[in-house]
Design an enzyme around this catalytic site. Structure first.
Site, PDB file in Angstrom:
ATOM      1  N   ARG A 160       0.825  -1.214   0.000  1.00 33.09           N
ATOM      2  CA  ARG A 160       0.000   0.000   0.000  1.00 33.09           C
ATOM      3  C   ARG A 160       0.855   1.257   0.000  1.00 33.09           C
ATOM      4  NH1 ARG A 160      -1.999   2.459   4.381  1.00 33.09           N
ATOM      5  NH2 ARG A 160      -1.749   0.587   5.672  1.00 33.09           N
TER       6      ARG A 160
ATOM      7  N   TYR B  62     -15.316  18.594 -14.937  1.00 38.95           N
ATOM      8  CA  TYR B  62     -15.668  17.184 -14.801  1.00 38.95           C
ATOM      9  C   TYR B  62     -16.716  17.029 -13.707  1.00 38.95           C
ATOM     10  CZ  TYR B  62     -15.158  12.348 -13.249  1.00 38.95           C
ATOM     11  OH  TYR B  62     -15.399  11.063 -12.845  1.00 38.95           O
TER      12      TYR B  62
ATOM     13  N   ASP C 204      -6.403  20.455 -13.581  1.00 37.56           N
ATOM     14  CA  ASP C 204      -6.670  19.166 -14.211  1.00 37.56           C
ATOM     15  C   ASP C 204      -6.174  19.258 -15.655  1.00 37.56           C
ATOM     16  OD1 ASP C 204      -7.732  16.915 -15.482  1.00 37.56           O
ATOM     17  OD2 ASP C 204      -9.534  16.913 -14.245  1.00 37.56           O
TER      18      ASP C 204
ATOM     19  N   LYS D 171      -7.378   8.182 -19.492  1.00 40.76           N
ATOM     20  CA  LYS D 171      -7.653   8.799 -20.790  1.00 40.76           C
ATOM     21  C   LYS D 171      -6.423   8.727 -21.707  1.00 40.76           C
ATOM     22  CE  LYS D 171     -11.672   9.941 -18.963  1.00 40.76           C
ATOM     23  NZ  LYS D 171     -11.556   9.653 -17.527  1.00 40.76           N
TER      24      LYS D 171
END
Length: 392
Positions: free
Chosen positions: A47, A104, A176, A201
């Site tokens: 982790r 978004y 972003d 993306k």
């Protein structure tokens, strides 16, 4: 090195006899160690770290212009939403956050949830109005969030001016950069504090990975983002990390092709709208001279204008839905940035703001031949026109 070369040559094993050309995938939940817990860099547990993350994280940092990718590499997250959440949590407790009115939709939903919980207060701003945003920053603000181009309206923000105004007001700036990618613009070099990506993306580029990234050159912010990732557990899987790096190898070629095609499709659609040949009310693409912020985009987006265009179909939601349903080559699906071209009516989602036209279709351009994409788009638009004609 040039970004095109960096994408291909970086994050590979040393040139030694019998070494693999590609970095291996490390499937391990834990790592050998018996030293006492110190502040030194150690793997310890899956982790906290995985060697498969190292290559794409450092490569992303280098692409975004971070001076020392070894010290402050990018941070991979389990999704773009996880990276976005980590960045949004940089806002101070109870702090004011300014968000673009078009962005978004997942960002807006999370911000509203955090506001309902008393974590932050949220205000929407028109990021194309630099003066208005500067005035909004006159009230105490913890964080300014920017998208440029915005999703789905493709508005362009004056990043240097807004970043300077936010810093003067004592606010952090998160950008972003998913739509543009670091090949088109690098917000960190313009002064932004943090950049986020939906790696799903363009970076991964094949619609087969869900992954995110957050990047900063500030060691203190990097430590905060890393701590958020470790404690909230939004970590990247090793296979997803490997696939993302493999996808990034061809990023420059894919962006070059898709941007060129998007520009030509936008030009043809705009011309057809002006001539009344097709039922198109308006076309948005930063590369068109008709775009309200075209000159700003040309000055700021040094690597092109992106691979997304949007068009508003005359006739509203019903007509736009018929266009999407009539497409044969374009894939009627959400998301963007893959090798295949996608089309969707954005207002089919209830979270989209009412300022997004009902008939707006977002087109994510892939790497197919431009003539095939244009032919398919034309036939779908003409089918709607024919169905609306008397006697049909």
């Amino acid at each position: 090195m040039h970004p095109e070369t960096l994408l291909v040559s970086a994050a590979r094993p040393a040139h030694e006899p019998d070494a693999p050309v590609n970095e291996p995938v490390h499937f391990s939940s834990t790592f050998i160690g018996w030293e006492p817990d110190t502040a030194g860099p150690r793997r310890i547990y899956g982790r906290m770290s995985n060697p498969t993350w190292d290559g794409p994280e450092r490569l992303l940092a280098a692409l975004e212009g971070i001076a020392d990718p070894e010290t402050t590499p990018g941070l991979l997250f389990s999704s773009g939403m996880a990276a976005l959440a980590a960045a949004l949590h940089l806002a101070s407790a109870g702090g004011r956050v300014l968000l673009p009115q078009h962005a978004y939709q997942g960002l807006g939903s999370l911000a509203q949830q955090m506001q309902a919980e008393g974590r932050i207060t949220v205000e929407s701003v028109d990021i194309t109005d630099t003066s208005a945003v500067s005035r909004a920053l006159s009230d105490p603000t913890s964080l300014l969030w920017l998208e440029s181009p915005t999703n789905p309206m493709l508005e362009i923000a004056d990043l240097p001016a807004l970043i300077e105004a936010a810093h003067a007001a004592g606010a952090l700036v998160v950008v972003d950069n998913t739509f543009a990618t670091p090949l088109v613009q690098r917000p960190l070099t313009l002064g932004a504090d943090v950049v986020v990506h939906s790696v799903t993306k363009y970076l991964a580029g094949h619609s087969d990975v869900v992954l995110g990234a957050a990047l900063t050159g500030d060691p203190e912010l990097h430590a905060r983002l890393l701590r958020h990732r470790s404690l909230h557990g939004g970590i990247a899987g090793p296979m997803e990390s490997f696939l993302a790096l493999r996808g990034m190898r061809t990023l420059a070629l894919r962006i070059e092709r898709s941007q060129a095609t998007a520009a030509e499709l936008a030009r043809r659609a705009h011309q057809s709208a002006a001539q009344g040949n097709l039922p198109i009310a308006q076309v948005w693409y930063p590369g068109l001279p008709s775009h309200p912020q075209h000159e700003l985009a040309a000055a700021q987006m040094s690597g092109g204008f992106g691979s997304v265009l949007t068009l508003e179909v005359a006739g509203g939601a019903e007509a736009a839905d018929r266009v999407v349903q009539a497409l044969r080559l374009w894939v009627p699906a959400t998301s963007l940035g893959g090798v295949e071209s996608l089309a969707e009516r954005r207002r089919r989602f209830g979270a989209e703001p009412e300022t997004v036209p009902e008939g707006l279709i977002r087109l994510s351009v892939g790497i197919e031949h431009v003539e095939d994409l244009w032919e398919d788009l034309q036939q779908a638009l003409r089918a709607v026109t024919a169905s609306a004609s008397p006697g049909r």
